[in-house]
Design a protein around this motif. Structure first.
Motif, PDB file in Angstrom:
ATOM      1  N   ARG A 132      -0.195  -8.953  -5.737  1.00  0.00           N
ATOM      2  CA  ARG A 132       0.827 -10.127  -4.447  1.00  0.00           C
ATOM      3  C   ARG A 132       2.226  -8.770  -4.645  1.00  0.00           C
ATOM      4  O   ARG A 132       1.915  -7.942  -4.848  1.00  0.00           O
ATOM      5  N   LEU A 133       2.486  -8.621  -3.246  1.00  0.00           N
ATOM      6  CA  LEU A 133       3.279  -7.962  -2.267  1.00  0.00           C
ATOM      7  C   LEU A 133       4.543  -8.517  -1.883  1.00  0.00           C
ATOM      8  O   LEU A 133       4.353  -9.589  -1.375  1.00  0.00           O
ATOM      9  N   THR A 189       7.983  -4.935  -2.647  1.00  0.00           N
ATOM     10  CA  THR A 189       7.402  -4.390  -4.287  1.00  0.00           C
ATOM     11  C   THR A 189       5.612  -5.014  -4.312  1.00  0.00           C
ATOM     12  O   THR A 189       5.501  -6.105  -3.799  1.00  0.00           O
ATOM     13  N   LEU A 190       5.137  -4.223  -4.536  1.00  0.00           N
ATOM     14  CA  LEU A 190       3.636  -4.495  -5.017  1.00  0.00           C
ATOM     15  C   LEU A 190       3.192  -4.300  -6.477  1.00  0.00           C
ATOM     16  O   LEU A 190       3.687  -3.939  -6.889  1.00  0.00           O
ATOM     17  N   VAL A 191       3.179  -6.642  -6.719  1.00  0.00           N
ATOM     18  CA  VAL A 191       2.852  -6.219  -7.773  1.00  0.00           C
ATOM     19  C   VAL A 191       1.586  -6.770  -8.361  1.00  0.00           C
ATOM     20  O   VAL A 191       0.443  -7.305  -7.272  1.00  0.00           O
ATOM     21  N   ARG A 192       0.505  -5.623  -8.848  1.00  0.00           N
ATOM     22  CA  ARG A 192      -0.503  -5.883  -9.553  1.00  0.00           C
ATOM     23  C   ARG A 192      -0.574  -7.076 -10.516  1.00  0.00           C
ATOM     24  O   ARG A 192      -0.514  -6.756 -11.596  1.00  0.00           O
ATOM     25  N   ILE A 236       4.138  -1.689  -7.719  1.00  0.00           N
ATOM     26  CA  ILE A 236       4.669  -0.190  -7.516  1.00  0.00           C
ATOM     27  C   ILE A 236       5.461  -0.461  -5.905  1.00  0.00           C
ATOM     28  O   ILE A 236       5.316  -1.574  -5.181  1.00  0.00           O
ATOM     29  N   ILE A 237       6.941   0.138  -6.059  1.00  0.00           N
ATOM     30  CA  ILE A 237       7.949  -0.205  -4.932  1.00  0.00           C
ATOM     31  C   ILE A 237       7.626   0.875  -3.609  1.00  0.00           C
ATOM     32  O   ILE A 237       7.805   2.068  -3.664  1.00  0.00           O
ATOM     33  N   GLY A 238       8.600   0.680  -2.419  1.00  0.00           N
ATOM     34  CA  GLY A 238       8.303   0.720  -1.490  1.00  0.00           C
ATOM     35  C   GLY A 238       7.081   0.612  -0.641  1.00  0.00           C
ATOM     36  O   GLY A 238       6.688  -0.304  -0.545  1.00  0.00           O
ATOM     37  N   ASP A 239       7.118   1.278   1.106  1.00  0.00           N
ATOM     38  CA  ASP A 239       5.880   0.632   1.271  1.00  0.00           C
ATOM     39  C   ASP A 239       4.785   1.568   2.240  1.00  0.00           C
ATOM     40  O   ASP A 239       4.044   1.088   2.778  1.00  0.00           O
ATOM     41  N   LEU A 240       4.067   1.948   0.545  1.00  0.00           N
ATOM     42  CA  LEU A 240       2.693   2.420   0.260  1.00  0.00           C
ATOM     43  C   LEU A 240       2.932   3.048   0.882  1.00  0.00           C
ATOM     44  O   LEU A 240       0.940   2.919   0.925  1.00  0.00           O
ATOM     45  N   SER A 241       3.768   4.045   1.985  1.00  0.00           N
ATOM     46  CA  SER A 241       2.659   4.895   2.178  1.00  0.00           C
ATOM     47  C   SER A 241       1.664   6.571   1.549  1.00  0.00           C
ATOM     48  O   SER A 241       0.731   7.300   2.046  1.00  0.00           O
ATOM     49  N   ASN A 242       1.900   6.452   0.487  1.00  0.00           N
ATOM     50  CA  ASN A 242       1.583   7.273  -0.328  1.00  0.00           C
ATOM     51  C   ASN A 242       0.508   7.210  -0.613  1.00  0.00           C
ATOM     52  O   ASN A 242       0.909   6.057  -2.060  1.00  0.00           O
ATOM     53  N   LYS A 243      -0.738   7.224  -0.057  1.00  0.00           N
ATOM     54  CA  LYS A 243      -2.243   6.603  -1.049  1.00  0.00           C
ATOM     55  C   LYS A 243      -2.371   6.862  -2.464  1.00  0.00           C
ATOM     56  O   LYS A 243      -2.788   6.245  -2.092  1.00  0.00           O
TER      57      LYS A 243
END
Length: 110
Positions: A21-22, A74-77, A86-93
């Protein structure tokens, strides 16, 4: 002579093994980047085994309380458990892979 057809089983609906969920706030550059980065990571590491639900908190701000969202994106698994955020634009793979538990922390440091 009458032949009765065997009853057909209904196919069970496919449930994604990974439910993500983003949370975003509108269509900002950071929100768009987060979604694009998430899709790339999922296609590469979870191809066909994931679902992404995008929740725009500008449209429905009350949904932030359920997952205790304090910042966006924020990404929620949701599944598999435990729930991870995970908070942020998810650019750090690597950070995203470790956060989703797809890559062990030791492997990310190597």
């Amino acid at each position: 002579m009458s032949t009765a057809a065997a009853p057909r089983k209904k196919p069970t609906p496919a449930v994604a093994e990974w439910q993500l969920r983003l949370y975003v706030a509108g269509r900002t550059a950071k929100s768009e980047a987060a979604l694009a980065n998430l899709k790339l990571i999922c296609e590469h590491h979870l191809a066909g085994r994931y679902s992404i639900e995008v929740i725009d908190l500008l449209v429905n701000p009350k949904l932030a309380a359920g997952d205790q969202i304090l910042a966006v994106p924020t990404l929620v698994r949701k599944f598999p458990t435990p729930i991870r955020k995970i908070i942020g634009d998810l650019s750090n793979k690597e950070r995203v892979l470790v956060g989703l538990n797809l890559l062990p922390l030791a492997a990310a440091k190597a």
